[in-house]
Design an enzyme around this catalytic site. Sequence first.
Site, mmCIF file in Angstrom:
data_model
loop_
_atom_site.group_PDB
_atom_site.id
_atom_site.type_symbol
_atom_site.label_atom_id
_atom_site.label_comp_id
_atom_site.label_asym_id
_atom_site.label_seq_id
_atom_site.Cartn_x
_atom_site.Cartn_y
_atom_site.Cartn_z
ATOM 1 N N GLU A 185 -1.328 -9.931 -6.058
ATOM 2 C CA GLU A 185 -1.459 -10.666 -7.496
ATOM 3 C C GLU A 185 -0.598 -10.029 -8.411
ATOM 4 O OE1 GLU A 185 -3.865 -9.735 -5.618
ATOM 5 O OE2 GLU A 185 -5.553 -11.037 -5.950
ATOM 6 N N GLU B 23 0.867 -1.222 -0.017
ATOM 7 C CA GLU B 23 0.049 -0.146 0.082
ATOM 8 C C GLU B 23 0.847 1.214 0.089
ATOM 9 O OE1 GLU B 23 -2.868 -0.389 3.157
ATOM 10 O OE2 GLU B 23 -3.854 -2.113 2.011
#
Length: 137
Positions: free
Chosen positions: A55, A44
């Site tokens: 992913e 993040e």
Amino acid sequence: MDIKDACKIAINQLEHCHNPYSKFSVGASLHATDGKVFGGCNIENASYGGTVCAERVAIFKAASEGYREFDYIVIATETKKPAPPCAFCLQVITEFCSGDFQIHLANRGGIVKSYRLDELLPHPFDPSWLDADKEKA
Ligand code: THU
């Protein structure tokens, strides 16, 4: 590497998540057809839009090393009911993988549910659309 070991890598990736804002952890392991596995975790950013999902971290790591052919991904979350990949990740997976690519959802107990890519994204905007008849309807 077999699927059990790939699953362990996805679970291990949960330790590396950088998720101070959502506190939601996602780990991934992407299996190339030659057996090599690439891990990824969500990373993040204080500018929230800069966040990259687990992913996509795994796919970009693999692609940046020249890998283009994959047979499955394991996605691990801490939740009892494991979470599917978001639509952005499904789109990025579609760039390299065909409909029979396997998406295994896991939690700390192991793989709980498995899907084909074309089950989760049945009408993808895949690269073939760019070569499609460009005539307007
Ligand atoms: N996240 C992933 O890593 N993969 C997904 O497919 C869905 C969401 C992450 C992004 C963000 O860090 C957190 O989960 C909450 O959205």
